[in-house]
Design an enzyme around this catalytic site. Structure first.
Site, PDB file in Angstrom:
ATOM      1  N   CYS A   2       0.817  -1.209   0.000  1.00 40.74           N
ATOM      2  CA  CYS A   2       0.000   0.000   0.000  1.00 40.74           C
ATOM      3  C   CYS A   2       0.858   1.270   0.000  1.00 40.74           C
ATOM      4  CB  CYS A   2      -0.937   0.094   1.193  1.00 40.74           C
ATOM      5  SG  CYS A   2      -2.053  -1.282   1.323  1.00 40.74           S
ATOM      6  N   ARG A  28       3.991  -0.003  -4.869  1.00 40.91           N
ATOM      7  CA  ARG A  28       3.794  -0.576  -3.532  1.00 40.91           C
ATOM      8  C   ARG A  28       2.529  -1.433  -3.444  1.00 40.91           C
ATOM      9  NH1 ARG A  28       6.841   2.024   0.344  1.00 40.91           N
ATOM     10  NH2 ARG A  28       5.416   1.245   1.928  1.00 40.91           N
ATOM     11  N   TRP A  75      -2.499  -2.817  -1.679  1.00 42.01           N
ATOM     12  CA  TRP A  75      -2.046  -4.205  -1.800  1.00 42.01           C
ATOM     13  C   TRP A  75      -2.842  -4.949  -0.740  1.00 42.01           C
ATOM     14  CZ3 TRP A  75       0.453  -7.933   1.238  1.00 42.01           C
ATOM     15  CH2 TRP A  75       1.024  -9.005   0.532  1.00 42.01           C
ATOM     16  N   ASN A  99      -1.824   2.230   5.753  1.00 40.79           N
ATOM     17  CA  ASN A  99      -0.899   1.211   5.252  1.00 40.79           C
ATOM     18  C   ASN A  99      -0.436   0.395   6.448  1.00 40.79           C
ATOM     19  OD1 ASN A  99       1.138  -0.290   4.030  1.00 40.79           O
ATOM     20  ND2 ASN A  99       2.647   1.347   4.257  1.00 40.79           N
ATOM     21  N   GLY A 100      -0.638  -0.914   6.393  1.00 36.08           N
ATOM     22  CA  GLY A 100      -0.213  -1.763   7.507  1.00 36.08           C
ATOM     23  C   GLY A 100      -1.287  -2.763   7.851  1.00 36.08           C
ATOM     24  N   GLU A 482      18.721 -16.481  -7.250  1.00 39.04           N
ATOM     25  CA  GLU A 482      18.291 -15.150  -7.687  1.00 39.04           C
ATOM     26  C   GLU A 482      17.690 -15.190  -9.094  1.00 39.04           C
ATOM     27  OE1 GLU A 482      17.631 -12.501  -6.335  1.00 39.04           O
ATOM     28  OE2 GLU A 482      17.653 -11.010  -7.917  1.00 39.04           O
ATOM     29  N   LYS A 486      13.771 -14.231  -9.975  1.00 42.79           N
ATOM     30  CA  LYS A 486      13.511 -13.167 -10.952  1.00 42.79           C
ATOM     31  C   LYS A 486      12.543 -13.630 -12.023  1.00 42.79           C
ATOM     32  CE  LYS A 486      14.679 -10.427  -9.487  1.00 42.79           C
ATOM     33  NZ  LYS A 486      15.314  -9.773  -8.378  1.00 42.79           N
ATOM     34  N   GLU A 489       8.934 -14.111 -10.556  1.00 41.73           N
ATOM     35  CA  GLU A 489       8.117 -12.939 -10.240  1.00 41.73           C
ATOM     36  C   GLU A 489       7.737 -12.114 -11.470  1.00 41.73           C
ATOM     37  OE1 GLU A 489      11.782 -10.288  -8.306  1.00 41.73           O
ATOM     38  OE2 GLU A 489       9.803 -10.143  -7.451  1.00 41.73           O
ATOM     39  N   HIS A 505      20.453 -35.540  -6.206  1.00 43.00           N
ATOM     40  CA  HIS A 505      19.810 -36.047  -4.989  1.00 43.00           C
ATOM     41  C   HIS A 505      18.289 -35.957  -5.051  1.00 43.00           C
ATOM     42  CE1 HIS A 505      23.651 -36.600  -3.060  1.00 43.00           C
ATOM     43  NE2 HIS A 505      24.000 -35.373  -3.427  1.00 43.00           N
ATOM     44  N   LYS A 604       6.422  -3.739  -3.798  1.00 45.00           N
ATOM     45  CA  LYS A 604       7.857  -3.447  -3.715  1.00 45.00           C
ATOM     46  C   LYS A 604       8.399  -3.619  -2.299  1.00 45.00           C
ATOM     47  CE  LYS A 604      11.863  -2.016  -5.185  1.00 45.00           C
ATOM     48  NZ  LYS A 604      12.668  -3.054  -5.860  1.00 45.00           N
TER      49      LYS A 604
HETATM   50  O1  M6R Z   1      13.548  -3.963   0.446  1.00 42.25           O
HETATM   51  P1  M6R Z   1      14.166  -5.306   0.744  1.00 42.25           P
HETATM   52  O2  M6R Z   1      15.483  -5.491   0.096  1.00 42.25           O
HETATM   53  O3  M6R Z   1      14.209  -5.605   2.216  1.00 42.25           O
HETATM   54  O4  M6R Z   1      13.157  -6.344   0.084  1.00 42.25           O
HETATM   55  C1  M6R Z   1      13.336  -7.728   0.236  1.00 42.25           C
HETATM   56  C2  M6R Z   1      12.496  -8.514  -0.733  1.00 42.25           C
HETATM   57  O5  M6R Z   1      11.131  -8.266  -0.530  1.00 42.25           O
HETATM   58  C3  M6R Z   1      12.844  -8.182  -2.189  1.00 42.25           C
HETATM   59  O6  M6R Z   1      14.198  -8.371  -2.441  1.00 42.25           O
HETATM   60  C4  M6R Z   1      12.022  -9.059  -3.165  1.00 42.25           C
HETATM   61  O7  M6R Z   1      12.395 -10.389  -3.029  1.00 42.25           O
HETATM   62  C5  M6R Z   1      12.197  -8.567  -4.601  1.00 42.25           C
HETATM   63  N1  M6R Z   1      10.904  -8.309  -5.175  1.00 42.25           N
HETATM   64  C6  M6R Z   1      12.857  -9.559  -5.509  1.00 42.25           C
HETATM   65  O8  M6R Z   1      13.038  -9.045  -6.780  1.00 42.25           O
END
Ligand code: M6R
Length: 609
Positions: A2, A28, A75, A99-100, A482, A486, A489, A505, A604
């Site tokens: 949010c 967000r 969100w 927000n929260g 990673e 990527k 998502e 394994h 985000k």
């Molecule tokens: O703001 P932060 O680095 O603490 O965020 C951590 C994760 O939420 C963030 O890296 C998330 O995994 C990304 N969307 C990945 O691309």
């Protein structure tokens, strides 16, 4: 999670400023959006399911002629995305955005319903509007009513509240959810982060948890939730506006991928002393003595930042000789971590607002650890709550998929390894070697960009698969993780990251001609082992894309597709191998027709636990 914006001013049109703020905060959360302004003594509210553009379409050409208002991009946590669940929420003349999460909303709601309150949404947030209204109805002032409500709610919240009968006043409060106050001339803008503020002013006030601010167009008063005055000094933002724009790129993600040479450069600027093989980390100078005495490091982080931490673990153990563990921040606080005064707990976070990471740092503090931060967002909560830290200086990262923050985190971790290593056993020659190679990386990343078209073709070729593996070993194991996160998502292709040695394994059972693997196999100390994994996959008709270096002749020969990266030290290779994986994920998402900057179900910064 949010985005909220509030505006109060004397001269400007609140509607435009709020909508502009929502666009900037849309990353967000983007399942619904809403806005409420007071014009004359009347509130006008608009809400829509979907992105901010849907809200704009609903408002149409109307000029709402207001100097005060609140807005929200959601969100969803409690209640599905719908118009009734979209913010702002109201009860009588009280309107608010939140927000929260209000943890005890169910009990409060029940009690309010018993008193005759009628709710129109399924959200936890609406409860707060009712609580304020309830207090206001028993002749408490607007401020006192907000304080009464705050005394009853539990959880994480940033709120901006308006009262229809007091259009000259905006109240904002903060508890465990981010909130920044932009200070302009005869105006204030309240927002979840600075990106909604920077076009109007670079002067900001940061509220701490448990603080409330009452704003009029030309004045403000900060208190705690009990009304006790608090003094705050203003800060100046070090972002510039163009950094928060797309500048001709189709998406922020692509722009941020291409910003990486700068991000890496900026992360090491002024911090490298090649001659002496030293890293100068000014943000740690206040705790330098303590750092010398620590005998263990625990890194806490989430998602992409967690993967950076894993690379950091390998670097710190190999080159600084200091025992290091990496933990998901969300796990750390719920088990019994063994932490003491000689442990440094390092939070890695782009946003500096991730609720899990923040909670982990608090837990570490309670246990007496030295807490440090590797944070991108200057002035963010974790940056302020850790004992000391190092800023990334990567500039705003807008795309939900983290890219430049990651390579910049790896840069800081390299500097930190040299910093720690040189305090211990690392020779000046080794320090020089690492730093010299680090300095060459921005140029090497640029070299990878020359293969953009080639990587795009590979992305297209594999964009219709259902599942894939990402494999790597040693320093490139975290890069396999990673790469997988990527592509998941951005393109919604199911992908699993594995240590390549683990394939045999179990996971190898999945391999067939429709199940490709991306293998990170540069010519390094584990190259031959990784080659065996590639051979095992090929023997089962699995397709293989290798990310490798030009001297890896065998890997190049047996792979179906090859992406070459320049050579560097083994410990620094992740800063290069990750780049083609980001480009690959980007083009897979684009090919499949998705909005890569705003992937479904994500936000985000994850400011709820
Ligand atoms: O703001 P932060 O680095 O603490 O965020 C951590 C994760 O939420 C963030 O890296 C998330 O995994 C990304 N969307 C990945 O691309």
């Amino acid at each position: 999670m949010c985005g909220i914006v509030g505006y109060i001013g004397k001269n400007k049109n609140a509607q435009q400023i709020l909508l502009d703020g929502l666009h900037r905060l849309e990353y967000r959360g983007y399942d619904s959006a809403g806005l409420c302004v007071i014009s004359g003594k009347k509130c006008k509210t608009f809400r829509a399911v979907g992105k901010v553009s849907a809200l704009e379409a609903k408002i149409g050409e109307k000029d709402l002629a207001a100097k005060i208002g609140i807005a929200h991009t959601r969100w969803a946590t409690h209640g599905k995305p719908s118009v009734v669940n979209a913010h702002p929420h109201n009860c009588g003349k009280i309107h608010l955005v939140h927000n929260g999460i209000i943890e005890n909303y169910a009990q409060l709601k029940e009690a309010l319903i018993a008193k005759g309150h009628i709710f129109s949404s399924e959200t936890d947030s609406e409860v707060v509007a009712h609580l304020i209204d309830e207090a206001n109805g028993s002749s408490r002032s607007f401020e006192e009513s907000v304080q009464d409500a705050l005394a009853q709610i539990r959880g994480a919240y940033a709120l901006v509240v308006m009262h229809e009968d007091e259009p000259e006043k905006l109240i904002a409060v903060r508890n465990s959810s981010p909130l920044v106050i932009g200070v302009g001339r005869d105006e204030f803008i309240v927002a979840s982060d600075a990106s909604a503020i920077i076009t109007h002013t670079d002067r900001v006030l940061y509220l701490d948890d448990g603080e409330m601010i009452v704003l009029t167009a030309d004045d403000h008063r900060i208190t705690n939730f009990q009304g006790k005055l608090r003094n705050k000094k203003e800060h100046v933002l070090d972002w510039n506006e163009s950094e928060a724009q797309k500048e001709g790129y189709a998406h922020f993600m692509l722009k941020e991928i291409f910003e990486q040479p700068h991000a890496v450069e900026d992360a090491m600027r002024g911090r490298v002393i090649i001659k002496e093989g030293l890293a100068r980390l000014g943000g740690l100078s206040a705790v330098e003595k303590k750092i010398r005495s620590i005998n263990r490091i625990v890194i806490v982080s989430c998602g992409t930042s967690y993967h950076a931490g894993l690379v950091g673990e390998y670097m710190l153990e190999e080159y600084a000789g200091i025992p290091t563990e990496v933990e998901y921040a969300s796990e750390f606080r719920y088990r019994k971590p063994l932490i003491d005064k000689r442990t440094a707990v390092i939070a890695i976070s782009q946003s500096g607002e991730t609720a899990d990471t923040r909670a982990a740092i608090r837990e570490a503090k309670n246990k007496g650890a030295l807490t440090l931060g590797i944070i991108n967002a200057v002035g963010s909560t974790i940056a302020r709550e850790t004992d000391a830290g190092v800023y990334n200086h990567a500039g705003p990262e807008i795309s939900v998929a983290s890219t430049k923050a990651f390579t910049s985190q790896l840069t800081i971790l390299t500097l930190f390894t040299v910093y720690m290593g040189r305090q211990r056993d690392m020779s000046m020659t080794m320090g020089r070697r690492i730093l010299t190679e680090l300095r060459a990386l921005p140029h090497k990343i640029e070299e990878i960009f020359t293969q953009e078209k080639h990587i795009k073709k590979i992305a297209k070729k594999y964009s219709s698969v259902q599942s894939m593996f990402y494999l790597g070993r040693k320093y490139n194991y975290p890069i396999a993780l990673e790469g997988a996160i990527k592509i998941k998502e951005i393109s919604y292709i199911h992908a699993e990251g594995y240590a390549s040695g683990e394939m045999k394994h179990g996971p190898i059972a999945l391999i067939d001609k429709n199940f490709p693997s991306i293998v990170i196999a540069p010519c390094d100390s584990v190259y031959e082992k990784t080659l065996s994994a590639i051979a095992e996959i090929r023997a089962r008709s699995g397709k293989v894309v290798v990310i490798t270096t030009s001297d890896a002749t065998e890997a190049i020969k047996i792979a179906d597709d090859v992406i070459i990266v320049p050579k560097t030290l083994e410990m620094l290779m992740p800063l290069l191998t990750v780049v083609p994986l980001q480009i690959l994920a980007y083009y897979a998402g684009v090919t499949r027709g998705y909005d890569v900057d705003k992937p479904r179900n994500l936000a985000k910064s994850v400011t709820v636990e």
